[in-house]
Write a protein that holds these residues in place. Structure first.
Motif, PDB file in Angstrom:
ATOM      1  N   ASN A 150       0.785  -1.236   0.000  1.00 42.17           N
ATOM      2  CA  ASN A 150       0.000   0.000   0.000  1.00 42.17           C
ATOM      3  C   ASN A 150       0.817   1.287   0.000  1.00 42.17           C
ATOM      4  O   ASN A 150       0.289   2.354  -0.315  1.00 42.17           O
ATOM      5  N   VAL A 151       2.089   1.178   0.348  1.00 47.34           N
ATOM      6  CA  VAL A 151       2.930   2.377   0.387  1.00 47.34           C
ATOM      7  C   VAL A 151       4.048   2.294  -0.658  1.00 47.34           C
ATOM      8  O   VAL A 151       4.116   3.090  -1.582  1.00 47.34           O
TER       9      VAL A 151
ATOM     10  N   VAL B 237       7.764   7.542  -1.760  1.00 49.24           N
ATOM     11  CA  VAL B 237       8.673   7.236  -0.649  1.00 49.24           C
ATOM     12  C   VAL B 237      10.107   7.448  -1.122  1.00 49.24           C
ATOM     13  O   VAL B 237      10.559   6.812  -2.073  1.00 49.24           O
ATOM     14  N   SER B 238      10.815   8.363  -0.487  1.00 53.82           N
ATOM     15  CA  SER B 238      12.170   8.694  -0.931  1.00 53.82           C
ATOM     16  C   SER B 238      13.213   7.709  -0.399  1.00 53.82           C
ATOM     17  O   SER B 238      14.218   7.438  -1.047  1.00 53.82           O
ATOM     18  N   ARG B 239      12.969   7.161   0.786  1.00 57.14           N
ATOM     19  CA  ARG B 239      13.888   6.173   1.367  1.00 57.14           C
ATOM     20  C   ARG B 239      13.092   5.205   2.228  1.00 57.14           C
ATOM     21  O   ARG B 239      12.015   5.544   2.715  1.00 57.14           O
ATOM     22  N   ASN B 240      13.639   3.999   2.416  1.00 58.70           N
ATOM     23  CA  ASN B 240      12.974   3.075   3.332  1.00 58.70           C
ATOM     24  C   ASN B 240      14.002   2.263   4.111  1.00 58.70           C
ATOM     25  O   ASN B 240      15.117   2.028   3.644  1.00 58.70           O
ATOM     26  N   ILE B 241      13.597   1.875   5.303  1.00 56.29           N
ATOM     27  CA  ILE B 241      14.438   1.069   6.190  1.00 56.29           C
ATOM     28  C   ILE B 241      13.659  -0.172   6.574  1.00 56.29           C
ATOM     29  O   ILE B 241      12.503  -0.079   6.973  1.00 56.29           O
ATOM     30  N   ARG B 242      14.275  -1.329   6.430  1.00 57.81           N
ATOM     31  CA  ARG B 242      13.676  -2.558   6.962  1.00 57.81           C
ATOM     32  C   ARG B 242      14.474  -2.932   8.206  1.00 57.81           C
ATOM     33  O   ARG B 242      15.603  -3.385   8.115  1.00 57.81           O
ATOM     34  N   LEU B 243      13.885  -2.682   9.352  1.00 57.90           N
ATOM     35  CA  LEU B 243      14.590  -2.883  10.618  1.00 57.90           C
ATOM     36  C   LEU B 243      14.500  -4.356  11.032  1.00 57.90           C
ATOM     37  O   LEU B 243      13.412  -4.876  11.292  1.00 57.90           O
TER      38      LEU B 243
END
Length: 478
Positions: free
Chosen positions: A158-159, A170-176
């Motif tokens: 969805n994002v 979305v300019s950046r993403n983090i998978r924690l």
């Protein structure tokens, strides 16, 4: 005063880049429940965070809007409650008015936590957020908007893969991800807890590198005491976590739980067809999505066996907590102080510890490669199994490191409370594995038999000339 952030070096680098950017930023942070998403954002951005709204699980639109109004009141430091917005469109107008009054030169961080929960059915939240971002927020370089979500699959669909107003926004993403063993040790030390590697490894085998679980470890407690306290004593935090964990991440979580339960029974993993049959599922898009959601959330892993294709993929349960819970807590009668000390003497402990140790090794392959001196060599990690059609005994290899320099490390992983000893019977099994592997694959590569153990392998007549390299527990903490 913000707390010390342990590890998370790659993530902190991204957070700094977001802050230093001369443009508006939309950062998506994905990660399972209790992995530390909120902690990371709140502490790193403690000086720049001007507004925070956390979604509520399974409540109505009006309750979400009331919750938003309360968050805005808190951000504005008002004593008098604000009017509850009629819709999300109006809510974002209120937010814009508040932010517009702030100095424009300083970076401002906005946090929407548990973002998927804000999007209740027919609420229009996602469309309103997209409209707000595109038409107002994205035009303000000082704005840094962070959206966090435990439901990784929902966030991805969805994002990150949104086809509407948030498409490519979305300019950046983090998978924690959970802590590694090294980060786990550093986290415990930061809390004044000093345990040796064997104790930490036992904790990790039971609960993984989840910060919120590790936070429950008390000073002066052994791994056995901690596991007893959290899993077996009345009111233990991890005694009831399992149901909450899956329900908070997935809609209709019963199917996800069913897959996890089946994989917990088969340490060596199962094919997609085997899982579908065991769970009574049907082949198709819905089932594919179940596998994808569990994989994206870090509960299961898919690996393609040596020289096979994706159709032959094997699924394994990767989550330490789920494995421990299903093995020892689910439908178990034994409870109370001292339960784990008793269980740790039995056969169930031996089978579980072997499986759990293997799963941890699979998560620390880079550390294993570094110790073996092949950190810079391109390597494909996989498993391999052979089942004879003539009734002969099959063989299985849990970890193969297939190297570009025409060598293969055939890894055997053994958990033990002391130095591991290769006896005549096991030596014969090892020889058989190597011979069957060479014969069935026809490989021309050099085979290096590698032992991965807790305290090393005793160098006796069965070790010499057979084992070419080894990795110890301490090496996994690099």
């Amino acid at each position: 005063m913000p707390e010390l952030i342990v590890g998370r070096d790659a993530e902190k680098k991204i957070l700094k880049e977001v802050l230093d950017s001369k443009e508006a930023e939309l950062l998506a942070v994905l990660g399972r429940r209790r992995v530390g998403k909120t902690f990371l954002i709140r502490n790193y951005y403690s000086k720049q965070l001007v507004f925070e709204c956390t979604g509520m699980h399974e409540v109505s639109l009006m309750e979400q809007l009331s919750n938003f109004s309360n968050a805005l009141q808190q951000a504005m430091k008002l004593q008098v409650p604000l009017a509850i917005p009629d819709s999300w469109l109006q809510a974002f107008t209120f937010l814009s008015d508040f932010l517009q009054a702030k100095p424009e030169k300083q970076p401002m961080v906005i946090l929407f936590d548990e973002f998927p929960w804000l999007h209740t059915p027919k609420s229009g939240f996602l469309a309103a957020f997209g409209h707000w971002w595109n038409n107002w927020a994205s035009r303000r370089p000082q704005l840094k908007v962070v959206i966090c979500g435990s439901a990784a699959s929902w966030m991805t669909e969805n994002v990150l893969h949104n086809r509407g107003g948030l498409h490519n926004r979305v300019s950046r993403n983090i998978r924690l991800l959970p802590f590694s063993l090294k980060e786990t040790e550093a986290y415990l030390v930061s809390r004044g807890i000093s345990l040796d590697h064997y104790q930490i490894l036992q904790l990790y085998m039971a609960m993984g590198g989840i910060p919120q679980y590790l936070k429950q470890v008390g000073r002066g407690e052994s791994a056995t005491q901690v596991i007893d306290k959290l899993f077996f004593e009345k009111g233990g935090m991890l005694k009831t976590e399992f149901d909450v964990l899956y329900r908070s991440l997935f809609n209709n979580a019963s199917h996800h739980e069913s897959i996890v339960r089946q994989l917990a029974k088969r340490a060596k993993g199962m094919s997609r067809a085997e899982v579908i049959k065991a769970c009574g599922l049907t082949t198709g898009g819905t089932t594919t999505r179940l596998f994808e959601e569990l994989e994206q959330s870090g509960f299961i892993s898919q690996s393609i066996p040596f020289e096979k294709t994706s159709r032959d993929a094997i699924y394994k349960l990767l989550d330490e907590y789920s494995l421990f819970y299903l093995k020892f807590i689910d439908r178990a009668r034994a409870t109370g102080t001292g339960t784990w000390h008793k269980l740790a003497q039995g056969q169930s402990y031996n089978s579980w510890s072997g499986y759990a140790f293997e799963a941890i090794c699979q998560k620390h392959i880079q550390q294993i490669k570094e110790v073996l001196g092949i950190g810079g060599v391109y390597t494909e990690a996989s498993g391999w199994r052979y089942t004879s059609k003539t009734g002969e005994t099959g063989t299985e290899i849990d970890l193969l490191l297939d190297r570009q320099d025409r060598c293969i490390n055939l890894c055997e992983m053994k958990f033990s409370g002391q130095e591991f000893v290769i006896n005549k019977k096991y030596a014969s099994e090892l020889d058989n594995k190597v011979n069957v592997f060479k014969e069935q694959t026809g490989t021309k590569k050099t085979i290096f038999l590698t032992m991965i153990t807790t305290y090393g392998t005793k160098q006796n007549i069965y070790y010499t000339g057979r084992i070419t390299s080894e990795v110890k527990m301490e090496d996994l903490f690099r």
